[in-house]
Write a protein that holds these residues in place. Sequence first.
Motif: not given
Length: 416
Positions: A62, A307-308
């Motif tokens: 991320y 988030l990734s």
Amino acid sequence: MASDASGQSEKAKVVATWLVVAVGVSLLGLYLKGGDLNQWRRMRRKKKIRVYMDGCFDMMHYGHCNALRQARALGDELVVGVVSDAEIIANKGPPVTPLHERMIMVKAVKWVDEVIPDAPYAITEGFMKKLFEEYNIDYIIHGDDPCVLPDGTDAYALAKKAGRYKQIKRTEGVSSTDIVGRMLLCTRERSISDSHNHSSLQRQFSHGHSPRFEDGGSGTGAGTRVSHFLPTSRRIVQFSNGKGPGPDARIVYIDGAFDLFHAGHVEILRVARGLGDFLLVGIHSDQTVSAKRGVHRPIMNLHERSLSVLACRYVDEVIIGAPSEVSKDMITTFNISLVVHGTVAENVEYEKEQCNPYAVPIRMGIFKVLGSPLDITTTTIIRRIVANHEAYQKRNEKKAESEKRYYEGKTYVSGD
């Protein structure tokens, strides 16, 4: 008489002006091949600002995605250079993920417009000229952390000198070095032979044993999860698409740990997104992952993994901390049309479990198994690091030494 002469003179000037305009328009029409003014209008539009950012993007996380998000905000189009395997080996040490996998990862980031493979590690005069002339790049972007060559010099010195360099803030709390370190932590403080190290570490990752726990550690399951990430609602919003599904949208659901987000994850998400109008991804909690795969997992915590996945262009929304079982209530709440699962995954024997997590969608006839395009799992990435853990330890030491020389002011060039 003087008044008449003056009036005639003014009329002559007006006529001459209109003749010049008419001739100009006629010539322009000829130049644009038959009066096609669209090209002329396009030429008059404001030029798009194109920015360039490069990197290794090894074990993409991320932090990489946030850097690309920030870079894209500095222009209208973002071109990303992915450094070649050979350049990484020469400047840092062996990459964990090869170029073709890193290309898949970078192309999938929703803020990226164009990708250049085999980019050089340092911005040379020749490559900088190519960026400016062939790719129409206006600015070269990098984070406020140093990018140091083996001799301690700044890799972006030429871009800074040319006045075409812009800087973004580095995302604190994560790096590829840090992630490798989380896994290599299993071997720390163990003075045993290299061969034993290999087999011992591999068994720990395969069977879910934590050396910290075995050696009298806390046993909390955080032995390899040394994360300094501080999640905020603002960061989640920055990564989110901010759009929900339409009233008649076909919503596809896929769930998993998505630990050490890799090219295999990206490709199965791409296939899943192609089956509907909206892709909803369930990210299992740290506790759920640990219960199934051992106290050493996940390597990345829940918010890091979320988030990734959110940064992936094929994903529309995520459920943070999704339950492992897909219930009827969940299907109804999110109006899910189809539940999918890949053929290559950490959990491919879900049917043999006491409680099949997909029993409900199977009964409802809305479950589908997808052929995974790549034979890569999180364990694949871990095995690569385990097999070459000495090389990665040396790589980390090499990076630390280069940065030390850089900070000592050997050839420091400041940026704006």
